[in-house]
Write a protein that holds these residues in place. Structure first.
Motif, PDB file in Angstrom:
ATOM      1  N   ILE A  44       0.757  -1.245  -0.068  1.00  0.00           N
ATOM      2  CA  ILE A  44       0.038  -0.041  -0.140  1.00  0.00           C
ATOM      3  C   ILE A  44       0.848   1.215  -0.236  1.00  0.00           C
ATOM      4  O   ILE A  44       1.671   1.291   0.927  1.00  0.00           O
ATOM      5  CB  ILE A  44      -0.825   0.070   1.315  1.00  0.00           C
ATOM      6  CG1 ILE A  44      -1.974  -1.235   1.135  1.00  0.00           C
ATOM      7  CG2 ILE A  44      -1.576   1.318   1.251  1.00  0.00           C
ATOM      8  CD1 ILE A  44      -2.706  -1.361   2.489  1.00  0.00           C
ATOM      9  N   GLN A  45       0.398   2.436  -0.765  1.00  0.00           N
ATOM     10  CA  GLN A  45       1.167   3.411  -0.836  1.00  0.00           C
ATOM     11  C   GLN A  45       0.311   4.876  -0.613  1.00  0.00           C
ATOM     12  O   GLN A  45      -0.704   4.860  -1.338  1.00  0.00           O
ATOM     13  CB  GLN A  45       1.860   3.625  -2.262  1.00  0.00           C
ATOM     14  CG  GLN A  45       3.139   4.558  -2.441  1.00  0.00           C
ATOM     15  CD  GLN A  45       4.210   3.903  -1.744  1.00  0.00           C
ATOM     16  OE1 GLN A  45       4.852   2.819  -2.045  1.00  0.00           O
ATOM     17  NE2 GLN A  45       5.090   4.536  -0.955  1.00  0.00           N
ATOM     18  N   VAL A  46       0.628   5.395   0.309  1.00  0.00           N
ATOM     19  CA  VAL A  46      -0.378   6.442   0.906  1.00  0.00           C
ATOM     20  C   VAL A  46       0.283   7.800   1.211  1.00  0.00           C
ATOM     21  O   VAL A  46       1.649   7.524   1.351  1.00  0.00           O
ATOM     22  CB  VAL A  46      -1.346   6.075   1.984  1.00  0.00           C
ATOM     23  CG1 VAL A  46      -2.343   5.068   1.644  1.00  0.00           C
ATOM     24  CG2 VAL A  46      -0.532   5.587   3.256  1.00  0.00           C
ATOM     25  N   ALA A  47      -0.288   8.630   1.556  1.00  0.00           N
ATOM     26  CA  ALA A  47       0.522  10.025   1.721  1.00  0.00           C
ATOM     27  C   ALA A  47       0.954   9.907   3.353  1.00  0.00           C
ATOM     28  O   ALA A  47       2.225  10.321   3.504  1.00  0.00           O
ATOM     29  CB  ALA A  47      -0.607  11.133   1.597  1.00  0.00           C
ATOM     30  N   ASP A  48       0.164   9.549   4.262  1.00  0.00           N
ATOM     31  CA  ASP A  48       1.133   9.664   5.784  1.00  0.00           C
ATOM     32  C   ASP A  48       0.269   8.791   6.402  1.00  0.00           C
ATOM     33  O   ASP A  48      -0.886   7.933   6.092  1.00  0.00           O
ATOM     34  CB  ASP A  48       0.832  10.966   6.109  1.00  0.00           C
ATOM     35  CG  ASP A  48      -0.602  11.499   5.892  1.00  0.00           C
ATOM     36  OD1 ASP A  48      -1.463  10.777   6.030  1.00  0.00           O
ATOM     37  OD2 ASP A  48      -0.723  12.786   6.053  1.00  0.00           O
ATOM     38  N   MET A  49       0.324   8.684   7.764  1.00  0.00           N
ATOM     39  CA  MET A  49      -0.200   7.600   8.772  1.00  0.00           C
ATOM     40  C   MET A  49      -1.724   7.969   8.905  1.00  0.00           C
ATOM     41  O   MET A  49      -2.481   7.015   8.990  1.00  0.00           O
ATOM     42  CB  MET A  49       0.439   7.803  10.097  1.00  0.00           C
ATOM     43  CG  MET A  49      -0.125   6.550  11.048  1.00  0.00           C
ATOM     44  SD  MET A  49       0.327   4.987  10.242  1.00  0.00           S
ATOM     45  CE  MET A  49       2.210   4.797  10.454  1.00  0.00           C
ATOM     46  N   ALA A  50      -2.272   9.129   8.861  1.00  0.00           N
ATOM     47  CA  ALA A  50      -3.571   9.380   8.692  1.00  0.00           C
ATOM     48  C   ALA A  50      -4.510   8.722   7.490  1.00  0.00           C
ATOM     49  O   ALA A  50      -5.512   8.230   7.827  1.00  0.00           O
ATOM     50  CB  ALA A  50      -3.896  10.748   8.671  1.00  0.00           C
ATOM     51  N   ALA A  51      -3.611   8.892   6.399  1.00  0.00           N
ATOM     52  CA  ALA A  51      -4.635   8.463   5.260  1.00  0.00           C
ATOM     53  C   ALA A  51      -4.581   6.724   5.241  1.00  0.00           C
ATOM     54  O   ALA A  51      -5.363   6.326   4.910  1.00  0.00           O
ATOM     55  CB  ALA A  51      -3.546   8.766   3.900  1.00  0.00           C
ATOM     56  N   TYR A  52      -3.259   6.407   5.850  1.00  0.00           N
ATOM     57  CA  TYR A  52      -3.229   4.622   6.055  1.00  0.00           C
ATOM     58  C   TYR A  52      -4.516   4.489   7.202  1.00  0.00           C
ATOM     59  O   TYR A  52      -5.083   3.390   6.800  1.00  0.00           O
ATOM     60  CB  TYR A  52      -2.049   4.266   6.711  1.00  0.00           C
ATOM     61  CG  TYR A  52      -2.059   2.857   6.923  1.00  0.00           C
ATOM     62  CD1 TYR A  52      -1.961   2.004   6.004  1.00  0.00           C
ATOM     63  CD2 TYR A  52      -2.222   2.240   8.253  1.00  0.00           C
ATOM     64  CE1 TYR A  52      -2.327   0.657   6.389  1.00  0.00           C
ATOM     65  CE2 TYR A  52      -2.154   1.035   8.615  1.00  0.00           C
ATOM     66  CZ  TYR A  52      -2.411   0.086   7.692  1.00  0.00           C
ATOM     67  OH  TYR A  52      -2.430  -1.311   7.800  1.00  0.00           O
ATOM     68  N   HIS A  53      -4.523   5.189   8.272  1.00  0.00           N
ATOM     69  CA  HIS A  53      -5.597   4.694   9.298  1.00  0.00           C
ATOM     70  C   HIS A  53      -6.952   4.908   8.505  1.00  0.00           C
ATOM     71  O   HIS A  53      -7.789   4.036   8.608  1.00  0.00           O
ATOM     72  CB  HIS A  53      -5.585   5.889  10.163  1.00  0.00           C
ATOM     73  CG  HIS A  53      -6.412   5.478  11.506  1.00  0.00           C
ATOM     74  ND1 HIS A  53      -7.681   6.009  11.565  1.00  0.00           N
ATOM     75  CD2 HIS A  53      -6.218   4.865  12.435  1.00  0.00           C
ATOM     76  CE1 HIS A  53      -8.371   5.764  12.597  1.00  0.00           C
ATOM     77  NE2 HIS A  53      -7.810   4.889  13.173  1.00  0.00           N
ATOM     78  N   ALA A  54      -7.406   5.890   7.662  1.00  0.00           N
ATOM     79  CA  ALA A  54      -8.668   6.108   6.937  1.00  0.00           C
ATOM     80  C   ALA A  54      -8.687   4.862   6.008  1.00  0.00           C
ATOM     81  O   ALA A  54      -9.767   4.216   6.063  1.00  0.00           O
ATOM     82  CB  ALA A  54      -8.640   7.306   6.090  1.00  0.00           C
ATOM     83  N   LEU A  55      -7.760   4.367   5.470  1.00  0.00           N
ATOM     84  CA  LEU A  55      -7.898   3.073   4.451  1.00  0.00           C
ATOM     85  C   LEU A  55      -7.981   1.959   5.196  1.00  0.00           C
ATOM     86  O   LEU A  55      -9.017   1.099   4.782  1.00  0.00           O
ATOM     87  CB  LEU A  55      -6.476   2.993   3.641  1.00  0.00           C
ATOM     88  CG  LEU A  55      -6.279   1.771   2.648  1.00  0.00           C
ATOM     89  CD1 LEU A  55      -5.799   2.441   1.261  1.00  0.00           C
ATOM     90  CD2 LEU A  55      -5.666   0.840   3.243  1.00  0.00           C
TER      91      LEU A  55
END
Length: 154
Positions: free
Chosen positions: A111-122
């Motif tokens: 998975i490639q996301v912007a930051d930890m907040a984006a990972y948490h939402a995903l």
């Protein structure tokens, strides 16, 4: 499996390193005529050997600097449950790769996301809200020392 001769292999090796080569440049590098090279590449695309022609981006330059490697274990592993999970994650652009694996977890995702907040939402959207997801184990990359897409053409 498609039978590849030496010219096909040379073409594939060069295109994996630089798909932006013009047909003339490619032909010169692999020591073939331009029309031959064009026909070969078209045949390799039609046969599915060349599956996709893309630009590989630097994640940190486009706002996707956090890489997560995620192991997923399902409660129920019947084929229909695995297919349903694969369909769910395949719709998510941040999921770059999805593998069914054995033994151990049922799936491994890249998975490639912007930051930890984006990972948490995903993670909430794809894992926590799914009744069939039993366990999620996430690893976060702190440094990428190697990333290659080229395959050895045998």
């Amino acid at each position: 499996m498609t039978t590849l001769d030496d010219l096909d292999k040379r073409i594939l090796q060069k295109l994996q390193l630089n798909n932006a080569l013009s047909n003339q440049e490619l032909a010169s590098i692999v020591h073939a005529s331009a029309p031959t090279c064009l026909r070969r590449v078209a045949r390799l695309v039609k046969a599915g050997v060349i599956a996709k022609q893309v630009a590989i981006l630097a994640p940190e330059k486009v706002g996707a600097g956090l890489t997560a490697i995620v192991e997923i274990t399902l409660d129920h592993q019947a084929t229909e449950h695995q297919i349903a999970f694969e369909q769910l994650v395949s719709k998510e652009p941040a999921v770059q790769q999805c593998y069914r694996v054995s033994p151990g977890p049922d799936f491994v995702l890249m998975i490639q996301v912007a930051d930890m907040a984006a990972y948490h939402a995903l993670a909430h959207r794809l894992f926590a809200s799914q009744a069939n997801v039993r366990n999620v184990r996430s690893f976060f990359s702190i440094h990428r020392s190697k990333f290659e897409t080229a395959l050895t053409v045998a």
